[in-house]
Design a protein around this motif. Structure first.
Motif, PDB file in Angstrom:
ATOM      1  N   ASN A  63       5.890   1.379   1.793  1.00 32.52           N
ATOM      2  CA  ASN A  63       7.081   2.026   1.229  1.00 32.52           C
ATOM      3  C   ASN A  63       7.468   3.260   2.046  1.00 32.52           C
ATOM      4  O   ASN A  63       8.141   4.152   1.564  1.00 32.52           O
ATOM      5  CB  ASN A  63       6.872   2.399  -0.240  1.00 32.52           C
ATOM      6  CG  ASN A  63       5.735   3.369  -0.448  1.00 32.52           C
ATOM      7  OD1 ASN A  63       4.935   3.610   0.447  1.00 32.52           O
ATOM      8  ND2 ASN A  63       5.648   3.924  -1.636  1.00 32.52           N
ATOM      9  N   ALA A  64       7.027   3.319   3.292  1.00 31.83           N
ATOM     10  CA  ALA A  64       7.303   4.456   4.167  1.00 31.83           C
ATOM     11  C   ALA A  64       7.980   3.968   5.448  1.00 31.83           C
ATOM     12  O   ALA A  64       8.089   2.766   5.699  1.00 31.83           O
ATOM     13  CB  ALA A  64       5.996   5.177   4.503  1.00 31.83           C
ATOM     14  N   ASN A 118      13.883   2.875  -0.831  1.00 29.46           N
ATOM     15  CA  ASN A 118      12.819   3.046   0.150  1.00 29.46           C
ATOM     16  C   ASN A 118      13.383   2.785   1.541  1.00 29.46           C
ATOM     17  O   ASN A 118      14.474   2.214   1.682  1.00 29.46           O
ATOM     18  CB  ASN A 118      11.666   2.082  -0.141  1.00 29.46           C
ATOM     19  CG  ASN A 118      10.771   2.593  -1.241  1.00 29.46           C
ATOM     20  OD1 ASN A 118      10.613   3.794  -1.425  1.00 29.46           O
ATOM     21  ND2 ASN A 118      10.173   1.686  -1.996  1.00 29.46           N
ATOM     22  N   SER A 121      12.355   2.248  -5.163  1.00 34.96           N
ATOM     23  CA  SER A 121      11.114   2.808  -5.712  1.00 34.96           C
ATOM     24  C   SER A 121      11.048   2.626  -7.226  1.00 34.96           C
ATOM     25  O   SER A 121      11.975   3.007  -7.939  1.00 34.96           O
ATOM     26  CB  SER A 121      11.032   4.294  -5.373  1.00 34.96           C
ATOM     27  OG  SER A 121       9.987   4.907  -6.102  1.00 34.96           O
ATOM     28  N   TYR A 147       4.562  -1.818  -3.961  1.00 35.06           N
ATOM     29  CA  TYR A 147       4.868  -0.779  -2.974  1.00 35.06           C
ATOM     30  C   TYR A 147       5.570  -1.350  -1.757  1.00 35.06           C
ATOM     31  O   TYR A 147       5.715  -0.665  -0.752  1.00 35.06           O
ATOM     32  CB  TYR A 147       3.609  -0.015  -2.574  1.00 35.06           C
ATOM     33  CG  TYR A 147       3.123   0.879  -3.677  1.00 35.06           C
ATOM     34  CD1 TYR A 147       3.835   2.016  -4.030  1.00 35.06           C
ATOM     35  CD2 TYR A 147       1.984   0.567  -4.395  1.00 35.06           C
ATOM     36  CE1 TYR A 147       3.423   2.833  -5.067  1.00 35.06           C
ATOM     37  CE2 TYR A 147       1.558   1.380  -5.434  1.00 35.06           C
ATOM     38  CZ  TYR A 147       2.281   2.507  -5.758  1.00 35.06           C
ATOM     39  OH  TYR A 147       1.868   3.306  -6.789  1.00 35.06           O
ATOM     40  N   ARG A 177       0.852  -1.191   0.000  1.00 40.69           N
ATOM     41  CA  ARG A 177       0.000   0.000   0.000  1.00 40.69           C
ATOM     42  C   ARG A 177       0.884   1.236   0.000  1.00 40.69           C
ATOM     43  O   ARG A 177       1.730   1.398   0.873  1.00 40.69           O
ATOM     44  CB  ARG A 177      -0.904   0.005   1.229  1.00 40.69           C
ATOM     45  CG  ARG A 177      -1.813   1.210   1.256  1.00 40.69           C
ATOM     46  CD  ARG A 177      -2.938   0.995   2.166  1.00 40.69           C
ATOM     47  NE  ARG A 177      -3.677  -0.186   1.722  1.00 40.69           N
ATOM     48  CZ  ARG A 177      -4.979  -0.224   1.603  1.00 40.69           C
ATOM     49  NH1 ARG A 177      -5.683   0.826   1.878  1.00 40.69           N
ATOM     50  NH2 ARG A 177      -5.576  -1.313   1.227  1.00 40.69           N
ATOM     51  N   HIS A 178       0.660   2.106  -0.989  1.00 38.47           N
ATOM     52  CA  HIS A 178       1.445   3.330  -1.121  1.00 38.47           C
ATOM     53  C   HIS A 178       1.317   4.171   0.142  1.00 38.47           C
ATOM     54  O   HIS A 178       0.227   4.370   0.668  1.00 38.47           O
ATOM     55  CB  HIS A 178       0.984   4.129  -2.343  1.00 38.47           C
ATOM     56  CG  HIS A 178       1.773   5.374  -2.559  1.00 38.47           C
ATOM     57  ND1 HIS A 178       3.125   5.355  -2.816  1.00 38.47           N
ATOM     58  CD2 HIS A 178       1.410   6.671  -2.527  1.00 38.47           C
ATOM     59  CE1 HIS A 178       3.552   6.597  -2.948  1.00 38.47           C
ATOM     60  NE2 HIS A 178       2.526   7.413  -2.776  1.00 38.47           N
ATOM     61  N   GLY A 179       2.448   4.632   0.658  1.00 35.74           N
ATOM     62  CA  GLY A 179       2.443   5.448   1.859  1.00 35.74           C
ATOM     63  C   GLY A 179       2.495   4.641   3.144  1.00 35.74           C
ATOM     64  O   GLY A 179       2.580   5.216   4.228  1.00 35.74           O
TER      65      GLY A 179
END
Length: 85
Positions: free
Chosen positions: A23-24, A70, A63, A58, A18-20
């Protein structure tokens, strides 16, 4: 010969992540915890953790949009430098 236990695709989320999240920085805490807990698993410690994606989705280490590392990349990098194999 000593038996080995390997794990692959041990991700926090499915379907490319899931983006954010994956990858966070927040997702890296989960990854660091996983790496730290695998050697202590019973009855047989895990010998190898196989990351599914270098680039793609993700939960990738690099990236696919910017080709920048990431946060999970840096966790893996530090793990290798500080802990070793």
């Amino acid at each position: 010969v000593r038996a080995q236990l390997w794990i692959g695709e041990g991700a926090m989320l499915y379907n490319s992540g899931r983006h954010g999240v994956t990858n966070a920085f927040i997702g890296s805490l989960w990854f660091a915890n996983l790496l730290g807990s695998l050697p202590k698993s019973n009855p047989l410690p895990h010998s190898v953790y196989c990351r599914q994606a270098l680039i793609g989705g993700y939960y990738e280490l690099i990236s696919h949009e910017r080709l920048d590392p990431n946060p999970d990349y840096w966790v893996a990098f530090l793990w290798k430098r500080l802990v070793g194999t």
